[in-house]
Motif scaffolding. Structure first.
Motif, mmCIF file in Angstrom:
data_model
loop_
_atom_site.group_PDB
_atom_site.id
_atom_site.type_symbol
_atom_site.label_atom_id
_atom_site.label_comp_id
_atom_site.label_asym_id
_atom_site.label_seq_id
_atom_site.Cartn_x
_atom_site.Cartn_y
_atom_site.Cartn_z
ATOM 1 N N GLN A 138 0.830 -1.200 0.000
ATOM 2 C CA GLN A 138 0.000 0.000 0.000
ATOM 3 C C GLN A 138 0.873 1.263 0.000
ATOM 4 O OE1 GLN A 138 -2.754 0.105 3.223
ATOM 5 N NE2 GLN A 138 -3.843 1.876 2.416
ATOM 6 N N GLY A 139 0.621 2.128 -0.966
ATOM 7 C CA GLY A 139 1.323 3.416 -0.993
ATOM 8 C C GLY A 139 2.696 3.404 -1.640
ATOM 9 N N THR A 140 3.225 2.230 -1.997
ATOM 10 C CA THR A 140 4.528 2.186 -2.690
ATOM 11 C C THR A 140 4.404 2.915 -4.032
ATOM 12 O OG1 THR A 140 4.922 -0.022 -1.786
ATOM 13 C CG2 THR A 140 6.322 0.645 -3.631
ATOM 14 N N THR A 141 5.385 3.753 -4.334
ATOM 15 C CA THR A 141 5.412 4.360 -5.673
ATOM 16 C C THR A 141 6.289 3.479 -6.559
ATOM 17 O OG1 THR A 141 5.216 6.528 -4.676
ATOM 18 C CG2 THR A 141 5.883 6.470 -6.971
ATOM 19 N N LEU A 142 5.640 2.842 -7.521
ATOM 20 C CA LEU A 142 6.300 1.826 -8.358
ATOM 21 C C LEU A 142 6.328 2.280 -9.809
ATOM 22 C CD1 LEU A 142 7.236 -1.185 -8.984
ATOM 23 C CD2 LEU A 142 4.788 -1.678 -9.294
ATOM 24 N N LEU A 143 7.503 2.218 -10.416
ATOM 25 C CA LEU A 143 7.622 2.480 -11.851
ATOM 26 C C LEU A 143 7.740 1.132 -12.567
ATOM 27 C CD1 LEU A 143 8.293 4.348 -14.337
ATOM 28 C CD2 LEU A 143 10.665 4.195 -13.634
ATOM 29 N N VAL A 144 6.845 0.870 -13.524
ATOM 30 C CA VAL A 144 6.937 -0.348 -14.328
ATOM 31 C C VAL A 144 7.327 0.069 -15.749
ATOM 32 C CG1 VAL A 144 5.761 -2.416 -15.172
ATOM 33 C CG2 VAL A 144 5.164 -1.495 -12.916
ATOM 34 N N ASN A 145 8.520 -0.319 -16.165
ATOM 35 C CA ASN A 145 8.992 0.030 -17.500
ATOM 36 C C ASN A 145 8.740 -1.153 -18.423
ATOM 37 O OD1 ASN A 145 10.117 1.637 -19.441
ATOM 38 N ND2 ASN A 145 12.237 1.183 -18.884
ATOM 39 N N GLY A 146 7.768 -0.976 -19.344
ATOM 40 C CA GLY A 146 7.302 -2.099 -20.177
ATOM 41 C C GLY A 146 5.977 -2.593 -19.632
ATOM 42 N N ALA A 147 5.081 -1.620 -19.317
ATOM 43 C CA ALA A 147 3.885 -1.904 -18.499
ATOM 44 C C ALA A 147 2.783 -2.664 -19.225
ATOM 45 C CB ALA A 147 3.328 -0.589 -17.961
ATOM 46 N N THR A 148 2.836 -2.772 -20.551
ATOM 47 C CA THR A 148 1.676 -3.325 -21.257
ATOM 48 C C THR A 148 1.919 -4.702 -21.873
ATOM 49 O OG1 THR A 148 2.396 -1.994 -23.144
ATOM 50 C CG2 THR A 148 0.598 -1.114 -21.786
ATOM 51 N N GLY A 149 3.090 -5.303 -21.609
ATOM 52 C CA GLY A 149 3.364 -6.646 -22.127
ATOM 53 C C GLY A 149 2.906 -7.714 -21.146
ATOM 54 N N GLY A 150 3.490 -8.901 -21.263
ATOM 55 C CA GLY A 150 3.069 -10.030 -20.423
ATOM 56 C C GLY A 150 3.353 -9.774 -18.950
ATOM 57 N N VAL A 151 4.622 -9.592 -18.589
ATOM 58 C CA VAL A 151 4.994 -9.398 -17.180
ATOM 59 C C VAL A 151 4.401 -8.087 -16.662
ATOM 60 C CG1 VAL A 151 6.889 -9.143 -15.544
ATOM 61 C CG2 VAL A 151 7.155 -10.700 -17.499
ATOM 62 N N GLY A 152 4.571 -7.012 -17.446
ATOM 63 C CA GLY A 152 4.097 -5.694 -17.014
ATOM 64 C C GLY A 152 2.593 -5.685 -16.787
ATOM 65 N N GLY A 153 1.853 -6.329 -17.686
ATOM 66 C CA GLY A 153 0.385 -6.354 -17.571
ATOM 67 C C GLY A 153 -0.072 -6.989 -16.266
ATOM 68 N N PHE A 154 0.595 -8.084 -15.870
ATOM 69 C CA PHE A 154 0.237 -8.720 -14.591
ATOM 70 C C PHE A 154 0.752 -7.891 -13.410
ATOM 71 C CE2 PHE A 154 0.281 -12.851 -17.153
ATOM 72 C CZ PHE A 154 -1.102 -12.924 -17.210
ATOM 73 N N ALA A 155 1.981 -7.381 -13.528
ATOM 74 C CA ALA A 155 2.578 -6.648 -12.398
ATOM 75 C C ALA A 155 1.766 -5.394 -12.068
ATOM 76 C CB ALA A 155 4.024 -6.275 -12.727
ATOM 77 N N VAL A 156 1.339 -4.669 -13.095
ATOM 78 C CA VAL A 156 0.558 -3.449 -12.839
ATOM 79 C C VAL A 156 -0.733 -3.806 -12.099
ATOM 80 C CG1 VAL A 156 -0.797 -1.616 -13.948
ATOM 81 C CG2 VAL A 156 1.529 -2.113 -14.756
ATOM 82 N N GLN A 157 -1.412 -4.849 -12.549
ATOM 83 C CA GLN A 157 -2.688 -5.205 -11.909
ATOM 84 C C GLN A 157 -2.499 -5.669 -10.465
ATOM 85 O OE1 GLN A 157 -5.725 -7.375 -14.341
ATOM 86 N NE2 GLN A 157 -3.960 -7.721 -15.660
ATOM 87 N N ILE A 158 -1.456 -6.471 -10.222
ATOM 88 C CA ILE A 158 -1.242 -6.985 -8.854
ATOM 89 C C ILE A 158 -0.818 -5.831 -7.936
ATOM 90 C CG2 ILE A 158 0.048 -8.629 -7.421
ATOM 91 C CD1 ILE A 158 0.316 -10.395 -10.009
ATOM 92 N N ALA A 159 0.026 -4.935 -8.447
ATOM 93 C CA ALA A 159 0.451 -3.778 -7.647
ATOM 94 C C ALA A 159 -0.752 -2.873 -7.361
ATOM 95 C CB ALA A 159 1.545 -3.009 -8.388
ATOM 96 N N HIS A 160 -1.619 -2.710 -8.335
ATOM 97 C CA HIS A 160 -2.842 -1.902 -8.154
ATOM 98 C C HIS A 160 -3.725 -2.541 -7.077
ATOM 99 C CE1 HIS A 160 -6.116 0.747 -9.300
ATOM 100 N NE2 HIS A 160 -6.912 -0.309 -9.394
ATOM 101 N N ASP A 161 -3.803 -3.877 -7.120
ATOM 102 C CA ASP A 161 -4.593 -4.617 -6.118
ATOM 103 C C ASP A 161 -4.022 -4.395 -4.710
ATOM 104 O OD1 ASP A 161 -6.696 -6.721 -5.669
ATOM 105 O OD2 ASP A 161 -4.956 -7.772 -4.826
ATOM 106 N N ARG A 162 -2.698 -4.169 -4.638
ATOM 107 C CA ARG A 162 -2.054 -3.922 -3.335
ATOM 108 C C ARG A 162 -2.056 -2.444 -2.958
ATOM 109 N NH1 ARG A 162 3.367 -7.749 -3.599
ATOM 110 N NH2 ARG A 162 2.301 -9.675 -4.190
ATOM 111 N N ALA A 163 -2.775 -1.643 -3.742
ATOM 112 C CA ALA A 163 -2.919 -0.200 -3.479
ATOM 113 C C ALA A 163 -1.602 0.563 -3.610
ATOM 114 C CB ALA A 163 -3.565 0.050 -2.112
ATOM 115 N N ALA A 164 -0.751 0.112 -4.529
ATOM 116 C CA ALA A 164 0.462 0.878 -4.852
ATOM 117 C C ALA A 164 0.083 2.015 -5.806
ATOM 118 C CB ALA A 164 1.480 -0.042 -5.502
#
Ligand code: NAP
Length: 313
Positions: A138-164
Motif C-alpha cells: 500500500q502506498g509504494t510508488t512503483l515504476l513499471v517500465n514495459g507496463a503493457t506486455g506479459g509481465v508488465g500487464g500482470f505486475a501493474v494489476q497486482i500492484a494496483h490490487d495492493r494499493a500501490a
C-alpha cells in the motif's frame, strides 16, 4: 504426436510428427490444450545454446493424460497448468515433474479457462516475484517500465490490487490499455523523455522500479529516479548491483525459476487472483499450433498488449 520442433541451429522451428514422450516415475504426461507465448521461447531458440532437437514453448494448460507410478498429487483427467521447460509446450503432449521449482504445476480451477491459464505461468510468476522483491504494498510508488506486455500487464494489476501508486511506461498507442490495467501515471517512451517526465511528477524519487526493457545504460539513467533506500529489479540482466549499491539502491537481476514464487504456491496465488476477479488475463490473440512460429515472430516484433496464446487441443 505433432510438435513444433527445432532440429538444426538457426532454424525457426516447424510442425513435425515426433514420438510421444513417456513419463518417468514422478512425472506427468499432459495433453496440451493451450500454450502461452513468452519472449524466452524465441530468445532461447535464437541463442542457439539448447541441445537439439527441442520442442518450442514452455507455458501450458492441459489435461493429465498419464501418470508415473510414484505421482500422488494429480489424477488422470484433471486440468493443470505449468511450465514445461524441458519438454516444451508447443506440442500435443508434454511432460512435467509432479513437484519442481524449475517446472512448477498446479490444478486449474473450474472458473479459469484454458487460454487464460496458459497465459499465466512465466509472466505471472515473474510479476509476483518482482513485486515481492521490491516489497510493493500500500502506498509504494512503483515504476513499471514495459507496463503493457506479459509481465508488465500482470505486475501493474497486482500492484494496483495492493494499493500501490503506479507509473507505467509503454508505447503512446497503449495508454488506454495501460490505464485500464491500473496505471496512475502514464509515460509514453516514444513521445516523451521518460526520466524528465517521472522526475517532474516525483521530485523526491520513486520507491521501486520493475524494469522489463532497459539495457545497462538505460537502467542507470532510470536509477536517477529512485530515492536512496529504493529497490530496482531488471528481468533482462541489466543491473550492476555494485554500481547501484554505491548509490544506496538495492538492485537485482531477477531469474524467475530461482525465486520462491516459482512454485505450486505461486501458481495458486495467481489462480486465486484470477478467480477472485482481481487479476484479468489480457489475451491479445489466439493462434493454432500450425502458426506457432508466426506467433513467435509477432512476439519478437513487439507491440503486443497482453499475451499471445497458441490453441492446441
Ligand atoms: N529473468 C526472468 O526470469 C524473466 C522472466 C520473464 C520475462 N523475462 C524477460 O522480461 C522481458 C519482458 O517480458 P514480457 O513477457 O513482459 O515481454 P513482452 O510481453 O514482449 O512485453 C514487453 C513490453 O515492453 C514494451 N516496450 C518495448 N520497448 C520499450 C521501451 N523502450 N520502453 C518501455 N516499454 C517498452 C513493449 O511494448 P511495445 O512493443 O508496444 O513498445 C511490451 O509491452 C523479456 O525480455 C523477457 O524475456 C525474464
Amino acid at each position: 504426436m505433432k510438435a513444433v520442433v527445432v532440429e538444426h541451429r538457426g532454424e525457426a522451428g516447424s510442425l513435425k510428427e515426433i514420438a510421444m514422450p513417456q513419463p518417468g516415475e514422478r512425472e506427468i504426461l499432459v495433453r496440451v490444450v493451450a500454450a502461452g507465448v513468452n519472449p524466452i521461447d524465441w530468445k532461447s531458440r535464437d541463442r542457439g545454446d539448447r541441445p537439439l532437437p527441442f520442442v518450442l514453448g514452455q507455458d501450458f494448460a492441459g489435461v493429465v493424460s498419464a501418470l508415473g507410478a510414484r505421482v500422488s498429487k494429480y489424477r488422470e483427467g484433471e486440468r493443470i497448468l505449468g511450465i514445461a521447460r524441458t519438454h516444451g509446450a508447443y506440442a500435443e503432449y508434454t511432460i512435467v515433474p509432479e513437484e519442481s521449482q524449475y517446472e512448477p504445476v498446479a490444478k486449474i480451477p473450474d472458473g479459469v479457462g484454458d487460454a487464460d491459464a496458459a497465459a499465466l505461468p512465466t509472466a505471472g510468476l515473474t510479476a509476483l516475484a518482482g513485486l515481492e522483491w521490491l516489497r510493493v504494498g500500500q502506498g509504494t510508488t512503483l515504476l513499471v517500465n514495459g507496463a503493457t506486455g506479459g509481465v508488465g500487464g500482470f505486475a501493474v494489476q497486482i500492484a494496483h490490487d495492493r494499493a500501490a501508486r503506479i507509473i507505467g511506461v509503454a508505447h503512446s498507442g497503449s495508454e488506454a490499455f495501460a490505464r485500464d490495467l491500473g496505471v496512475d501515471q502514464f509515460v509514453a517512451y516514444d513521445t516523451e523523455d521518460v526520466v524528465a517526465a517521472v522526475k517532474a511528477a516525483h521530485p523526491a524519487g520513486v520507491d521501486a522500479v520493475l524494469d522489463l526493457v532497459s539495457d545497462a545504460e538505460g537502467l542507470k539513467r532510470i536509477a536517477g529516479l529512485v530515492h536512496a533506500g529504493g529497490r530496482v529489479v531488471s528481468t533482462i540482466g541489466a543491473t550492476d548491483a555494485d554500481w547501484f549499491a554505491a548509490r544506496k539502491i538495492d538492485a537485482v537481476n531477477l531469474v524467475v525459476f530461482k525465486t520462491l514464487q516459482s512454485s505450486h504456491a505461486g501458481l495458486r496465488t495467481l489462480l486465486e487472483l484470477v478467480e477472485g476477479q482481481r487479476l484479468r488475463v489480457a489475451i491479445a490473440e489466439e493462434r493454432p499450433l500450425s502458426e506457432a512460429v508466426e506467433a513467435l515472430d509477432e512476439s519478437k516484433r513487439g507491440s503486443v498488449n497482453g499475451k499471445i496464446v497458441i490453441t492446441v487441443g
